[in-house]
Enzyme design. Sequence first.
Site, PDB file in Angstrom:
ATOM      1  CG  ASP A  55      -2.130   0.889   1.069  1.00  0.00           C
ATOM      2  OD1 ASP A  55      -2.307   1.459  -0.025  1.00  0.00           O
ATOM      3  OD2 ASP A  55      -2.912   1.001   2.028  1.00  0.00           O
ATOM      4  CG  ASN A  83      -3.978  -1.378  -2.230  1.00  0.00           C
ATOM      5  OD1 ASN A  83      -3.226  -1.484  -3.208  1.00  0.00           O
ATOM      6  ND2 ASN A  83      -3.576  -1.703  -0.998  1.00  0.00           N
ATOM      7  CD  GLU A  86      -3.032  -4.743  -2.436  1.00  0.00           C
ATOM      8  OE1 GLU A  86      -2.574  -5.050  -1.320  1.00  0.00           O
ATOM      9  OE2 GLU A  86      -4.255  -4.645  -2.660  1.00  0.00           O
ATOM     10  CB  SER A 120      -9.000   3.154  -1.627  1.00  0.00           C
ATOM     11  OG  SER A 120      -7.892   2.340  -1.307  1.00  0.00           O
ATOM     12  N   GLY A 163      -8.999  -3.228   4.725  1.00  0.00           N
ATOM     13  CA  GLY A 163      -9.049  -3.959   3.461  1.00  0.00           C
ATOM     14  C   GLY A 163      -9.669  -5.331   3.617  1.00  0.00           C
ATOM     15  CG  ASP A 164      -7.762  -8.075   6.127  1.00  0.00           C
ATOM     16  OD1 ASP A 164      -7.279  -8.524   5.083  1.00  0.00           O
ATOM     17  OD2 ASP A 164      -7.091  -7.715   7.096  1.00  0.00           O
TER      18      ASP A 164
END
Length: 264
Positions: A55, A83, A86, A120, A163-164
Amino acid sequence: LFDGLHDNHLDVGYTHLLTGYIGNSENVRAVETIARQLLETNPGLKFVLDPVMGDDGALYVPQELIALYRDVLCPLANMVVPNQFEAELLTGINIRSLDDARRACDKMHELGVPNVVITSSQLQDGGTALLHLVGSELDPESGLKDQFTIAFPRLSGYFTGSGDFFAALMLARHASLAPQFAGRLGSLARACELATATQAGIMEATQTFQQATGVPVPEQLVRGTRPSDMVRGFELRIIPSQSLITNPTKEFVAQRIGENAEQH
């Protein structure tokens, strides 16, 4: 663990698979084996892949995992939820605009993933106060796509597990909407609206809780240097705010982009 399920004939009946942080190539290969076995038992299995690699421009897994995620796991997935960083690693596309994000989604479609959500993104034309989710749903048979974006406020802080949590929300929301849409495009956008509403509410509740602790929050702290008492304050307030999962109080509306912008 999965071998134990298999040996006891308990590896049947699964409808969904969700993966998060994997960490090394051996674990990626283990996930590949599990996914293939589950898909063999149930070809309709929905595999939601969260390619946790880094990130804010920092990679925190071995470099070799990028290709493994891209070439091994993405082709097995029904949905991928990277994200911005990634998504850039998976596609080789620098995401600076909505058009860049759309091209990155298309690249992931080419890898075999029908549902792509870049969770995001900080876009050059979006200001600093907002982040953008960018999603793309592909109908493999017709080739039609539903591409969209959702803007949401950027909250300051170091939230743990966001995120999870979002990946889990997306799996649940998308699964629950499947009967309503019955194969029609639009289910991914609606799932993103609902998941974003829950996520934003719980992150706001978390920020309020952390501020009440009185622990200072310095800016731009890198991983490994963040004080534990501060980090604890940013653990998502999921249980105290669980009503926001079923009944979110915020509302977000997906804006269609690209070729289908005029059709909605």
